[in-house]
Design an enzyme around this catalytic site. Structure first.
Site, PDB file in Angstrom:
ATOM      1  N   CYS A 216      34.107 -11.368 -20.641  1.00 28.25           N
ATOM      2  CA  CYS A 216      33.426 -10.076 -21.094  1.00 28.25           C
ATOM      3  C   CYS A 216      34.560  -8.969 -21.107  1.00 28.25           C
ATOM      4  O   CYS A 216      34.233  -7.880 -21.515  1.00 28.25           O
ATOM      5  CB  CYS A 216      32.272  -9.619 -20.177  1.00 28.25           C
TER       6      CYS A 216
ATOM      7  N   HIS B 191      26.060  -7.183 -26.661  1.00 29.39           N
ATOM      8  CA  HIS B 191      27.318  -7.653 -25.828  1.00 29.39           C
ATOM      9  C   HIS B 191      27.873  -8.790 -26.646  1.00 29.39           C
ATOM     10  O   HIS B 191      27.818  -9.974 -25.931  1.00 29.39           O
ATOM     11  CB  HIS B 191      26.666  -7.920 -24.317  1.00 29.39           C
TER      12      HIS B 191
ATOM     13  N   CYS C 228      32.668  -6.374 -15.668  1.00 23.66           N
ATOM     14  CA  CYS C 228      32.479  -7.605 -14.825  1.00 23.66           C
ATOM     15  C   CYS C 228      32.654  -8.760 -15.756  1.00 23.66           C
ATOM     16  O   CYS C 228      32.260  -8.650 -16.870  1.00 23.66           O
ATOM     17  CB  CYS C 228      31.199  -7.753 -14.129  1.00 23.66           C
TER      18      CYS C 228
HETATM   19  C1  LIG Z   1      17.915 -13.193 -21.527  1.00 22.26           C
HETATM   20  C2  LIG Z   1      17.936 -14.245 -22.701  1.00 22.26           C
HETATM   21  C3  LIG Z   1      17.668 -15.782 -22.164  1.00 22.26           C
HETATM   22  C4  LIG Z   1      16.528 -13.926 -23.389  1.00 22.26           C
HETATM   23  O1  LIG Z   1      16.636 -14.594 -24.618  1.00 22.26           O
HETATM   24  P1  LIG Z   1      15.437 -14.742 -25.713  1.00 22.26           P
HETATM   25  O2  LIG Z   1      13.995 -15.132 -25.019  1.00 22.26           O
HETATM   26  O3  LIG Z   1      16.027 -15.583 -26.960  1.00 22.26           O
HETATM   27  O4  LIG Z   1      15.384 -13.063 -25.994  1.00 22.26           O
HETATM   28  P2  LIG Z   1      14.536 -12.370 -27.238  1.00 22.26           P
HETATM   29  O5  LIG Z   1      15.332 -11.585 -27.675  1.00 22.26           O
HETATM   30  O6  LIG Z   1      13.764 -13.336 -27.844  1.00 22.26           O
HETATM   31  O7  LIG Z   1      13.267 -11.648 -26.351  1.00 22.26           O
HETATM   32  C5  LIG Z   1      12.350 -12.486 -25.805  1.00 22.26           C
HETATM   33  C6  LIG Z   1      10.944 -11.623 -25.687  1.00 22.26           C
HETATM   34  O8  LIG Z   1      11.224 -10.275 -25.100  1.00 22.26           O
HETATM   35  C7  LIG Z   1      10.862  -9.265 -25.845  1.00 22.26           C
HETATM   36  N1  LIG Z   1      11.767  -8.164 -25.517  1.00 22.26           N
HETATM   37  C8  LIG Z   1      13.204  -8.200 -25.228  1.00 22.26           C
HETATM   38  N2  LIG Z   1      13.538  -7.014 -25.041  1.00 22.26           N
HETATM   39  C9  LIG Z   1      12.657  -6.133 -24.779  1.00 22.26           C
HETATM   40  C10 LIG Z   1      12.343  -4.760 -24.448  1.00 22.26           C
HETATM   41  N3  LIG Z   1      13.379  -4.010 -24.180  1.00 22.26           N
HETATM   42  N4  LIG Z   1      11.021  -4.315 -24.283  1.00 22.26           N
HETATM   43  C11 LIG Z   1      10.158  -4.941 -25.087  1.00 22.26           C
HETATM   44  N5  LIG Z   1      10.160  -6.381 -25.217  1.00 22.26           N
HETATM   45  C12 LIG Z   1      11.346  -6.880 -25.289  1.00 22.26           C
HETATM   46  C13 LIG Z   1      11.458  -9.737 -27.329  1.00 22.26           C
HETATM   47  O9  LIG Z   1      10.671  -8.855 -28.149  1.00 22.26           O
HETATM   48  C14 LIG Z   1      10.878 -11.302 -27.111  1.00 22.26           C
HETATM   49  O10 LIG Z   1       9.382 -11.303 -27.422  1.00 22.26           O
HETATM   50  P3  LIG Z   1       8.741 -12.326 -28.406  1.00 22.26           P
HETATM   51  O11 LIG Z   1       9.049 -13.488 -27.575  1.00 22.26           O
HETATM   52  O12 LIG Z   1       7.215 -11.702 -28.063  1.00 22.26           O
HETATM   53  O13 LIG Z   1       9.079 -12.049 -29.837  1.00 22.26           O
HETATM   54  C15 LIG Z   1      19.325 -14.298 -23.577  1.00 22.26           C
HETATM   55  O14 LIG Z   1      19.099 -12.775 -24.148  1.00 22.26           O
HETATM   56  C16 LIG Z   1      20.593 -14.358 -22.641  1.00 22.26           C
HETATM   57  O15 LIG Z   1      20.680 -15.434 -22.181  1.00 22.26           O
HETATM   58  N6  LIG Z   1      21.117 -13.180 -22.296  1.00 22.26           N
HETATM   59  C17 LIG Z   1      22.108 -13.315 -21.034  1.00 22.26           C
HETATM   60  C18 LIG Z   1      23.500 -13.429 -21.939  1.00 22.26           C
HETATM   61  C19 LIG Z   1      24.611 -13.647 -21.039  1.00 22.26           C
HETATM   62  O16 LIG Z   1      24.504 -14.464 -19.989  1.00 22.26           O
HETATM   63  N7  LIG Z   1      25.557 -12.742 -21.194  1.00 22.26           N
HETATM   64  C20 LIG Z   1      26.793 -12.974 -20.352  1.00 22.26           C
HETATM   65  C21 LIG Z   1      26.715 -12.043 -19.410  1.00 22.26           C
HETATM   66  S1  LIG Z   1      27.884 -12.020 -18.205  1.00 22.26           S
END
Ligand SMILES: CC(C)(COP(=O)(O)OP(=O)(O)OC[C@H]1O[C@@H](n2cnc3c(N)ncnc32)[C@H](O)[C@@H]1OP(=O)(O)O)[C@@H](O)C(=O)NCCC(=O)NCCS
Length: 433
Positions: A96, A390, A419
């Site tokens: 990152c 990100h 991080c």
């Molecule tokens: C967390 C994670 C697993 C979620 O993935 P996902 O389930 O595909 O996420 P989505 O965007 O489809 O969101 C899931 C639900 O939450 C809702 N949602 C997400 N953010 C929201 C917010 N701020 N407010 C309201 N609802 C929200 C979405 O609308 C969706 O709803 P739905 O199922 O009714 O459509 C994925 O984003 C991830 O792996 N993130 C981490 C990435 C990472 O590790 N990065 C490295 C960092 S070191």
């Protein structure tokens, strides 16, 4: 502790560069791979060069998710952008922190008197993540491709085992632990007692600040719009309509079984496509750039690494920040702008908790100086990675560019903190000119 000192009298400057809008995986940028996302960014960036300059001294670029077709992405982007082929190109990766590492690498070369002007940045296309074959299957196909006749082909196929028929599926996992970044952030949140509501509050602020920054036009001249990316004028992830109530309803995304999971899709950064650039220059190098570009002085930087099991995977900035500030004789209140990358709201809050802990500073960071309390109202005033998105390789340059713009508007000093997987943390200190 730090092995680099950055105290010779060659001054280093960071200037803003363009970036793509950021969009979720499989969203409106999904047709472009990491090179394709980067090309319009690099082309837009070089339009800031004065006619007297045929290019920067170097382009340093990075991407985190490996591609079978591209090794030195910096060079491939440069080729596809159709730019002066005599500019050397280097690719870097520090997960990152990749494009922040590109910038500090350029700065270190400048301190050594070897460069004056570098274009730095990176990109990520999560939508183009390649799926690999098992080692056995790859070996068999390689042998088949090498030829050698039917007997050799039969031998190669004959060596294939049932277990070779699977696929090597990519995931955002730490290689040595087998846990996802989210799993690790859950462990950290429990270690530092960071509850769900605090995470959701931080995520909400990230969205509100991003939306407000777009509204006031802050990103208009940092993000290249619809000409290069038809139909995508601005970041598509910030939500004007989110709320604490909506965030509270989302189910845990990582620790789903214990009933104690606190990380959700709402308080985690999403998987994102995008690319970003920035400039790093000496005073002489700056003369090669046209106005108006936002600019600030790079004072210092620091890279740290943690013992993942003991300290938590994403806690290294909580070592790098105090060490860097202590070396500069600064406390937390001397920093006017805190740009902390939000892999997860939980990781930001764990970092703040550690920075406010005397025992962490003394025992883990080796810093005795009194640094004060982190002024939380100065963190990510224009939003962070939870709301903006990100794209791993691009986040460092995204943060650098908006930091120098914000510093130019408000003056003062800024601290950037990122991080990275592998237990790494990369931070940089900048000040308004
Ligand atoms: C967390 C994670 C697993 C979620 O993935 P996902 O389930 O595909 O996420 P989505 O965007 O489809 O969101 C899931 C639900 O939450 C809702 N949602 C997400 N953010 C929201 C917010 N701020 N407010 C309201 N609802 C929200 C979405 O609308 C969706 O709803 P739905 O199922 O009714 O459509 C994925 O984003 C991830 O792996 N993130 C981490 C990435 C990472 O590790 N990065 C490295 C960092 S070191």
């Amino acid at each position: 502790m730090s092995v680099e000192r950055h105290d010779n009298d060659i001054e280093i400057f960071v200037c803003s560069g363009p970036r793509t809008p950021f969009a979720k995986i499989d969203g409106p940028l999904a047709r472009l791979d990491a090179v394709g996302l980067s090309v319009p960014v690099v082309q837009a960036a070089v339009r800031s060069l004065k006619a007297s300059r045929s290019g920067p001294d170097c382009v340093i670029w990075g991407t985190v998710i490996p591609s079978l077709a591209v090794s030195n992405i910096a060079r491939e982007v440069w080729f596809d952008a159709g730019l002066n082929p005599s500019v050397p190109a280097l690719s870097v990766v520090q997960q990152c922190a990749t494009s922040l590492a590109a910038a500090t690498h350029a700065a270190a070369q400048m301190k050594a008197g070897r460069l004056e002007l570098a274009l730095c940045g990176g990109s990520e296309s999560m939508s183009h993540t390649q799926i690999g074959l098992t080692r056995g299957m790859s070996q068999m196909l390689r042998r088949l491709a090498a030829g050698g006749g039917p007997a050799a082909a039969l031998r190669a196929v004959g060596q294939l085992r049932l277990s070779d028929l699977g696929l090597s599926l990519p995931s955002v996992k730490e290689r040595t632990t087998g846990l996802t970044m989210g799993d690790h952030a859950e462990i950290m949140a429990k270690q530092w007692n960071i509850d769900r509501e605090s995470q959701d509050r931080h995520a909400l602020a990230s969205h509100q600040n991003s939306v407000a920054a777009w509204k006031r036009g802050f990103y208009n001249d940092l993000v290249i719009g619809s000409e290069a990316f038809p139909g995508v004028k601005r970041d598509t992830i910030p939500r004007p309509d989110t709320s604490l109530e909506k965030l509270a309803k989302l189910p845990p995304a990582f620790d789903r079984k214990s009933g104690k999971g606190t990380l959700t899709a709402g308080n985690s950064s999403p998987l994102t496509d995008g690319a970003a650039a920035c400039w790093v220059a000496t005073a002489a190098g700056l003369k090669g750039l046209e106005e108006p570009l936002y600019r600030a002085r790079l004072i210092d930087w620091e890279v740290a690494a943690v013992d993942i099991d003991r300290d938590g995977l994403l806690m290294a900035p909580a070592l790098a920040i105090p060490r860097n500030l202590a070396r500069q004789g600064l406390g937390y209140r001397d920093i006017d702008l805190w740009e902390i990358h939000e892999a997860f709201a939980a990781q930001v809050l764990c970092t703040i908790a550690a920075l406010n802990s005397r025992s962490w500073l003394r025992e883990r960071a080796g810093v005795e100086a009194e640094l004060g309390e982190v002024p939380v109202d100065r963190i990510n005033p224009n939003g962070g990675s939870v709301a903006l998105g990100h794209p791993f390789g691009a986040t460092g340059a995204r943060i650098l560019s908006q930091t120098v713009k914000q510093l130019q508007e408000t003056g003062g000093r800024a601290l950037i903190s990122i991080c990275a997987a592998g237990g790494l943390g990369h931070v940089a200190l900048l000040e308004a000119i």
